[in-house]
Every structure is written in structure tokens, then in C-alpha cells.
Design a protein around this motif. Sequence first.
Motif, mmCIF file in Angstrom:
data_model
loop_
_atom_site.group_PDB
_atom_site.id
_atom_site.type_symbol
_atom_site.label_atom_id
_atom_site.label_comp_id
_atom_site.label_asym_id
_atom_site.label_seq_id
_atom_site.Cartn_x
_atom_site.Cartn_y
_atom_site.Cartn_z
ATOM 1 N N THR A 1 -5.259 -6.252 -2.366
ATOM 2 C CA THR A 1 -5.999 -5.387 -1.459
ATOM 3 C C THR A 1 -6.844 -4.406 -2.251
ATOM 4 O O THR A 1 -6.505 -4.051 -3.379
ATOM 5 C CB THR A 1 -5.042 -4.642 -0.495
ATOM 6 O OG1 THR A 1 -5.808 -3.907 0.428
ATOM 7 C CG2 THR A 1 -4.106 -3.712 -1.246
ATOM 8 N N GLN A 2 -7.942 -3.974 -1.649
ATOM 9 C CA GLN A 2 -8.834 -3.024 -2.307
ATOM 10 C C GLN A 2 -8.954 -1.730 -1.518
ATOM 11 O O GLN A 2 -9.471 -0.745 -2.008
ATOM 12 C CB GLN A 2 -10.213 -3.670 -2.471
ATOM 13 C CG GLN A 2 -11.088 -2.989 -3.483
ATOM 14 C CD GLN A 2 -12.290 -3.845 -3.854
ATOM 15 O OE1 GLN A 2 -12.358 -5.029 -3.533
ATOM 16 N NE2 GLN A 2 -13.232 -3.245 -4.537
ATOM 17 N N THR A 3 -8.452 -1.716 -0.281
ATOM 18 C CA THR A 3 -8.506 -0.534 0.572
ATOM 19 C C THR A 3 -7.120 -0.239 1.106
ATOM 20 O O THR A 3 -6.428 -1.134 1.578
ATOM 21 C CB THR A 3 -9.485 -0.753 1.751
ATOM 22 O OG1 THR A 3 -10.763 -1.094 1.223
ATOM 23 C CG2 THR A 3 -9.603 0.497 2.600
ATOM 24 N N LEU A 4 -6.714 1.030 1.023
ATOM 25 C CA LEU A 4 -5.411 1.469 1.521
ATOM 26 C C LEU A 4 -5.648 2.590 2.517
ATOM 27 O O LEU A 4 -6.533 3.435 2.310
ATOM 28 C CB LEU A 4 -4.540 1.970 0.370
ATOM 29 C CG LEU A 4 -4.300 0.952 -0.748
ATOM 30 C CD1 LEU A 4 -5.295 1.153 -1.867
ATOM 31 C CD2 LEU A 4 -2.903 1.076 -1.257
ATOM 32 N N THR A 5 -4.861 2.630 3.591
ATOM 33 C CA THR A 5 -4.994 3.691 4.585
ATOM 34 C C THR A 5 -3.641 4.277 4.937
ATOM 35 O O THR A 5 -2.649 3.552 5.037
ATOM 36 C CB THR A 5 -5.670 3.187 5.880
ATOM 37 O OG1 THR A 5 -4.891 2.130 6.433
ATOM 38 C CG2 THR A 5 -7.082 2.705 5.626
ATOM 39 N N LEU A 6 -3.623 5.589 5.114
ATOM 40 C CA LEU A 6 -2.429 6.305 5.551
ATOM 41 C C LEU A 6 -2.838 7.165 6.730
ATOM 42 O O LEU A 6 -3.831 7.895 6.656
ATOM 43 C CB LEU A 6 -1.882 7.204 4.434
ATOM 44 C CG LEU A 6 -1.096 6.535 3.309
ATOM 45 C CD1 LEU A 6 -2.012 5.729 2.422
ATOM 46 C CD2 LEU A 6 -0.371 7.569 2.508
ATOM 47 N N THR B 1 4.630 16.304 1.178
ATOM 48 C CA THR B 1 4.436 15.230 0.205
ATOM 49 C C THR B 1 5.434 14.121 0.485
ATOM 50 O O THR B 1 6.440 14.341 1.150
ATOM 51 C CB THR B 1 4.648 15.740 -1.244
ATOM 52 O OG1 THR B 1 5.986 16.222 -1.372
ATOM 53 C CG2 THR B 1 3.667 16.833 -1.606
ATOM 54 N N GLY B 2 5.135 12.960 -0.019
ATOM 55 C CA GLY B 2 6.055 11.842 0.133
ATOM 56 C C GLY B 2 5.588 10.674 -0.704
ATOM 57 O O GLY B 2 4.532 10.726 -1.341
ATOM 58 N N SER B 3 6.374 9.628 -0.709
ATOM 59 C CA SER B 3 5.995 8.432 -1.455
ATOM 60 C C SER B 3 6.681 7.230 -0.837
ATOM 61 O O SER B 3 7.670 7.361 -0.112
ATOM 62 C CB SER B 3 6.356 8.570 -2.929
ATOM 63 O OG SER B 3 7.744 8.642 -3.093
ATOM 64 N N TYR B 4 6.121 6.064 -1.117
ATOM 65 C CA TYR B 4 6.749 4.815 -0.721
ATOM 66 C C TYR B 4 6.254 3.712 -1.652
ATOM 67 O O TYR B 4 5.287 3.894 -2.391
ATOM 68 C CB TYR B 4 6.494 4.478 0.747
ATOM 69 C CG TYR B 4 5.079 4.069 1.102
ATOM 70 C CD1 TYR B 4 4.667 2.748 1.005
ATOM 71 C CD2 TYR B 4 4.165 5.004 1.561
ATOM 72 C CE1 TYR B 4 3.384 2.372 1.347
ATOM 73 C CE2 TYR B 4 2.877 4.634 1.902
ATOM 74 C CZ TYR B 4 2.486 3.320 1.801
ATOM 75 O OH TYR B 4 1.218 2.940 2.134
ATOM 76 N N THR B 5 6.939 2.581 -1.630
ATOM 77 C CA THR B 5 6.576 1.475 -2.507
ATOM 78 C C THR B 5 6.145 0.265 -1.686
ATOM 79 O O THR B 5 6.477 0.116 -0.514
ATOM 80 C CB THR B 5 7.764 1.078 -3.407
ATOM 81 O OG1 THR B 5 8.865 0.711 -2.577
ATOM 82 C CG2 THR B 5 8.160 2.218 -4.320
ATOM 83 N N PHE B 6 5.387 -0.605 -2.357
ATOM 84 C CA PHE B 6 4.995 -1.886 -1.797
ATOM 85 C C PHE B 6 4.704 -2.821 -2.969
ATOM 86 O O PHE B 6 4.630 -2.380 -4.130
ATOM 87 C CB PHE B 6 3.782 -1.760 -0.864
ATOM 88 C CG PHE B 6 2.486 -1.435 -1.560
ATOM 89 C CD1 PHE B 6 1.582 -2.431 -1.908
ATOM 90 C CD2 PHE B 6 2.171 -0.116 -1.867
ATOM 91 C CE1 PHE B 6 0.401 -2.126 -2.557
ATOM 92 C CE2 PHE B 6 0.991 0.197 -2.515
ATOM 93 C CZ PHE B 6 0.096 -0.810 -2.861
ATOM 94 N N SER B 7 4.553 -4.098 -2.673
ATOM 95 C CA SER B 7 4.274 -5.085 -3.717
ATOM 96 C C SER B 7 3.054 -5.902 -3.345
ATOM 97 O O SER B 7 2.758 -6.123 -2.164
ATOM 98 C CB SER B 7 5.456 -6.044 -3.896
ATOM 99 O OG SER B 7 6.592 -5.336 -4.306
ATOM 100 N N PRO C 1 -1.187 -0.833 2.860
ATOM 101 C CA PRO C 1 0.016 -1.601 3.106
ATOM 102 C C PRO C 1 1.162 -0.712 3.604
ATOM 103 O O PRO C 1 1.243 0.462 3.248
ATOM 104 C CB PRO C 1 0.360 -2.210 1.758
ATOM 105 C CG PRO C 1 -0.757 -1.908 0.835
ATOM 106 C CD PRO C 1 -1.575 -0.859 1.456
ATOM 107 N N ALA C 2 2.028 -1.306 4.382
ATOM 108 C CA ALA C 2 3.172 -0.588 4.937
ATOM 109 C C ALA C 2 4.240 -0.386 3.864
ATOM 110 O O ALA C 2 4.314 -1.151 2.898
ATOM 111 C CB ALA C 2 3.753 -1.384 6.103
#
Length: 120
Positions: free
Chosen positions: A43-48, A112-118, A34-35
Motif C-alpha cells: 500500500t502507498q496510502t494509509l488513513t486513520l 497517542t497510540g500505536s498498532y501493528t500490521f503486515s 490498514p486496520a
Amino acid sequence: MRNFNPAPFIAVAAVVTFAAGPAAAHARLVSANPAPNSTVAATQTLTLTFSERSVAAFSGFDVVNAAGEKVPLRNSVAEDGKTLTGTLARPLAAGAYRIDWRIASSDGHRMTGSYTFSVR
């Protein structure tokens, strides 16, 4: 008295600046699913995807829930070396999540970094 000619110094400074430019570049996050700041279905798969190839042994990400607990996740790096994929044992439940990522590019820079989503 001698006149000072700054041209050689300017030329050397320009060469050093342009030569160091590519080496000083750092991998940056260019897309994610997710963005950042998005709300998605379970969701079951995340991509960066990053701007540079990564060193797999030093790259990955964690998914952290609202309680601050890491969600079990299996990380892998795609053949392009730029895309990290995280696979969850089960889809994420509704709630707020944070992705904490780390990547080591082939030139040795670690970012390194981080972000949030719901999840709705």
C-alpha cells in the motif's frame, strides 16, 4: 439537632459530572486502513479516522518498519478534521510495520497510540 439533607450535594455532584462529561472526552481511533493487526497487499496510502476533529499542527502519524526505522511519509488532515492521511513515496515492501499516531483534539487533549500490521 439538625438533620443532614444530602439532596443538594447530590444535585451539585450530578451537574458537575454531566457538565464535565463532554469536556473530558478524548479523541479515539475509530477506523484505520490498514486496520490494526491486519495483513494487506503493498500500500502507498494509509488513513486513520478519529472520533473528534484534530488540530493539524499537532496531529499526525509515523510508519515504523521492523528494524525500527521511520518510513518517509507525508501527512495531511482531511477537511472533516477527523481523518489523517499518510502518503508514501513508494508502496511498502513486505514485512511488519507499526503505526505510531498522535492527535491533539480541538479541546486541547493530546492522545497517542500505536498498532501493528503486515504487508504480504
